[in-house]
Design an enzyme around this catalytic site. Sequence first.
Site, mmCIF file in Angstrom:
data_model
loop_
_atom_site.group_PDB
_atom_site.id
_atom_site.type_symbol
_atom_site.label_atom_id
_atom_site.label_comp_id
_atom_site.label_asym_id
_atom_site.label_seq_id
_atom_site.Cartn_x
_atom_site.Cartn_y
_atom_site.Cartn_z
ATOM 1 N N HIS A 296 44.659 33.235 48.888
ATOM 2 C CA HIS A 296 45.208 34.347 48.108
ATOM 3 C C HIS A 296 44.155 34.878 47.147
ATOM 4 C CE1 HIS A 296 48.109 36.659 45.685
ATOM 5 N NE2 HIS A 296 47.423 36.187 44.642
ATOM 6 N N GLU A 297 43.455 33.976 46.459
ATOM 7 C CA GLU A 297 42.408 34.411 45.540
ATOM 8 C C GLU A 297 41.251 35.057 46.300
ATOM 9 O OE1 GLU A 297 43.185 34.581 42.565
ATOM 10 O OE2 GLU A 297 44.944 33.294 42.715
ATOM 11 N N HIS B 210 41.940 38.619 46.815
ATOM 12 C CA HIS B 210 41.540 39.503 45.721
ATOM 13 C C HIS B 210 40.072 39.891 45.848
ATOM 14 C CE1 HIS B 210 45.251 39.501 43.560
ATOM 15 N NE2 HIS B 210 45.246 38.197 43.327
ATOM 16 N N HIS C 145 38.536 43.645 46.103
ATOM 17 C CA HIS C 145 37.451 44.113 45.255
ATOM 18 C C HIS C 145 36.332 44.725 46.086
ATOM 19 C CE1 HIS C 145 34.330 43.101 41.890
ATOM 20 N NE2 HIS C 145 34.626 44.373 41.920
#
Length: 238
Positions: free
Chosen positions: A100-101, A104, A108
């Site tokens: 999940h991270e 991100h 980005h």
Amino acid sequence: MFYYFDPTFIILIPAMILAFIAQGLVQSRFKTYMRIDSGTGLTGAQAARRMLDMNGLTNVGINQIPGTLSDYYNPSDRTINLSADVLNGRSVSAVAVACHEAGHALQHAKGYVPLKIRDAIVPITNIASSISWVLIMVGLGLAFSYGGESGSNIGLTIMDIGILAFCVVLFFHLITLPVEFNASGRALQQIQMLGLVSPENQPGCRKVLSAAAMTYVAALATALANLLRLLVIRNSRD
């Protein structure tokens, strides 16, 4: 605030119940699937690393941080920061959270617009969050303490400024929803495509991430309920 001073507290009850349920659900599912092996032998850090590398993000670092469920992606230095259980764990929960991270980081890299908006308003949101309730309390105190129209109007004006500042915080919660849901969607897609979790355990990843997403829904609901309550209190002085 003002919980014991007026009956408008009832407006907050549904959101508080939702927040309580969401927090309990995310902790329960995280613990449950932390005990279930991912089936691939990969740690959370290894799964995130593979996901990043396969998408050309070899420059994104992965660090260990203290805490539990304290994981986050830092766009300023392009690092994924994982708690020890997630970084070193070989469980379904560890891989789901780590990916999940990494989702991100993909957002980005690809210039995902909601993420860009959220990152841009972080400084403003921090200021608004710190001053909104102070202004609201001061304005409310002046509006209810002074019998004269002038004092009351000054108090309401200050309270209005505080409410506007709180709306900035509310918008931050609102823009956070697509950011978090999209990151989870990217993670689940990559987990399946790259085989980061065995097929029979992939539904567990979805359950962990969907529970986590509910906490953001609950945060937005709580902010909305607080705004509604403030408007009711403010309008009672008109």
